[in-house]
Scaffold this motif. Structure first.
Motif, mmCIF file in Angstrom:
data_model
loop_
_atom_site.group_PDB
_atom_site.id
_atom_site.type_symbol
_atom_site.label_atom_id
_atom_site.label_comp_id
_atom_site.label_asym_id
_atom_site.label_seq_id
_atom_site.Cartn_x
_atom_site.Cartn_y
_atom_site.Cartn_z
ATOM 1 N N THR A 62 8.748 -12.804 -4.188
ATOM 2 C CA THR A 62 9.373 -11.659 -4.837
ATOM 3 C C THR A 62 8.810 -11.464 -6.235
ATOM 4 O O THR A 62 8.526 -10.355 -6.664
ATOM 5 N N GLY A 63 8.618 -12.594 -6.946
ATOM 6 C CA GLY A 63 8.053 -12.524 -8.294
ATOM 7 C C GLY A 63 6.644 -11.978 -8.282
ATOM 8 O O GLY A 63 6.268 -11.157 -9.108
ATOM 9 N N CYS A 64 5.824 -12.387 -7.282
ATOM 10 C CA CYS A 64 4.452 -11.907 -7.180
ATOM 11 C C CYS A 64 4.430 -10.410 -6.884
ATOM 12 O O CYS A 64 3.633 -9.663 -7.434
ATOM 13 N N ALA A 65 5.326 -10.004 -5.997
ATOM 14 C CA ALA A 65 5.361 -8.595 -5.627
ATOM 15 C C ALA A 65 5.743 -7.724 -6.812
ATOM 16 O O ALA A 65 5.225 -6.632 -6.984
ATOM 17 N N SER A 66 6.645 -8.236 -7.654
ATOM 18 C CA SER A 66 7.123 -7.435 -8.779
ATOM 19 C C SER A 66 6.080 -7.295 -9.877
ATOM 20 O O SER A 66 6.170 -6.413 -10.707
ATOM 21 N N THR A 67 5.064 -8.195 -9.895
ATOM 22 C CA THR A 67 4.046 -8.142 -10.940
ATOM 23 C C THR A 67 2.716 -7.588 -10.428
ATOM 24 O O THR A 67 1.738 -7.594 -11.159
ATOM 25 N N LYS A 113 0.021 -1.611 -10.214
ATOM 26 C CA LYS A 113 0.083 -0.385 -9.433
ATOM 27 C C LYS A 113 -1.260 0.327 -9.475
ATOM 28 O O LYS A 113 -1.869 0.461 -10.530
ATOM 29 N N VAL A 114 -1.736 0.735 -8.314
ATOM 30 C CA VAL A 114 -2.989 1.482 -8.221
ATOM 31 C C VAL A 114 -2.711 2.931 -8.597
ATOM 32 O O VAL A 114 -1.966 3.625 -7.911
ATOM 33 N N GLY A 147 2.162 11.243 -10.197
ATOM 34 C CA GLY A 147 2.551 11.432 -11.591
ATOM 35 C C GLY A 147 1.687 10.693 -12.588
ATOM 36 O O GLY A 147 1.652 11.054 -13.774
ATOM 37 N N SER A 148 0.980 9.654 -12.133
ATOM 38 C CA SER A 148 0.136 8.891 -13.058
ATOM 39 C C SER A 148 -1.030 9.732 -13.575
ATOM 40 O O SER A 148 -1.580 9.454 -14.641
ATOM 41 N N LEU A 149 -1.411 10.772 -12.823
ATOM 42 C CA LEU A 149 -2.495 11.646 -13.287
ATOM 43 C C LEU A 149 -2.084 12.382 -14.555
ATOM 44 O O LEU A 149 -2.823 12.407 -15.543
ATOM 45 N N GLN A 150 -0.909 12.981 -14.544
ATOM 46 C CA GLN A 150 -0.426 13.695 -15.724
ATOM 47 C C GLN A 150 -0.196 12.737 -16.887
ATOM 48 O O GLN A 150 -0.504 13.054 -18.045
ATOM 49 N N LEU A 195 -10.371 -2.390 -8.665
ATOM 50 C CA LEU A 195 -9.605 -3.619 -8.865
ATOM 51 C C LEU A 195 -8.690 -3.452 -10.068
ATOM 52 O O LEU A 195 -9.166 -3.212 -11.179
ATOM 53 N N TYR A 196 -7.390 -3.593 -9.835
ATOM 54 C CA TYR A 196 -6.394 -3.436 -10.888
ATOM 55 C C TYR A 196 -5.778 -4.786 -11.209
ATOM 56 O O TYR A 196 -5.342 -5.519 -10.313
ATOM 57 N N THR A 197 -5.747 -5.158 -12.500
ATOM 58 C CA THR A 197 -5.053 -6.362 -12.955
ATOM 59 C C THR A 197 -3.954 -5.932 -13.919
ATOM 60 O O THR A 197 -3.764 -4.741 -14.178
#
Length: 214
Positions: A14-19, A22-23, A201-204, A47-49
């Protein structure tokens, strides 16, 4: 003990999923140490970190940026070693596809030692010619350099009203698909010459960070 292990494993997952990063579309700033010019681009990555977004060589990425108040919308190659892109196509949702060619791409040709040496050689050759012929040679050389710069450009982009129209469609759309045409055959997210990315929404948000408005 077995129950405790399952609880701990669930907590870790759960902790890994929450961190998980986001692409999304991101704002990327680049500073030119020779011109002191800062360019903010809205683009994507492979690749997103938690702190960075990385691109790969031979992969294509859609981008939006403003250079000296000129809006540019197109595709650029990623990674450390940039390669030519060639003619491209954009399509947002079910709208008519946009074609963007190398010939309309704005290119800033940065002088280097070899280019300067060639220019000096041509100037020396033409100095004894009539002024009309000197001007003809100079203009021909400038046109050749501009054409070569467009062909070897690591990005292809539309400008002006066309760029604004594409961006407006992107802001209203859900999915953008793109592909290269001609010699610019590079792999993308799914392999081949076609890629796609979600328009959310990340585009705007990224456009706001770069202070890009239409």
């Amino acid at each position: 003990m077995k129950y405790l292990s399952m609880v701990l494993l669930t907590a870790v997952l759960t902790g890994c999923a929450s961190t998980t990063p986001k692409v999304e579309w991101v704002a990327s700033t680049e500073f030119d140490r020779f011109t002191d010019q800062t360019t903010c681009s809205v683009t994507t990555g492979s690749l997103y970190t938690q702190s960075s977004v990385f691109t790969y060589t031979n992969h294509l990425y859609p981008f939006i940026e403003e250079v000296e108040d000129q809006l540019r919308v197109g595709l650029k190659s990623g990674g450390k070693y940039k390669v030519p892109v060639g003619d491209i196509q954009f399509r947002i949702d079910k709208n008519k596809a946009w074609g963007i060619s190398m010939s309309e791409t704005p290119v800033s040709i940065k002088p280097n030692t070899q280019v300067n040496a060639q220019a000096d050689l041509m100037a020396e050759y033409a100095k004894n010619l009539p002024p009309e012929q000197q001007a003809l040679i100079a203009n021909s050389y400038k046109a050749a350099m501009n054409s070569t710069g467009k062909m070897l450009s690591p990005y292809t982009a539309a400008t002006g009203d066309k760029a604004k129209a594409i961006l407006k469609e992107m802001l209203k759309g859900n999915i953008i698909i793109y592909r290269t045409l001609g010699f610019g055959q590079m792999t993308n997210y799914g392999g081949g010459t076609t890629g796609e990315f979600v328009l959310d929404g990340s585009l705007q948000t990224a456009l706001n960070k770069c202070q890009i408005k239409i």
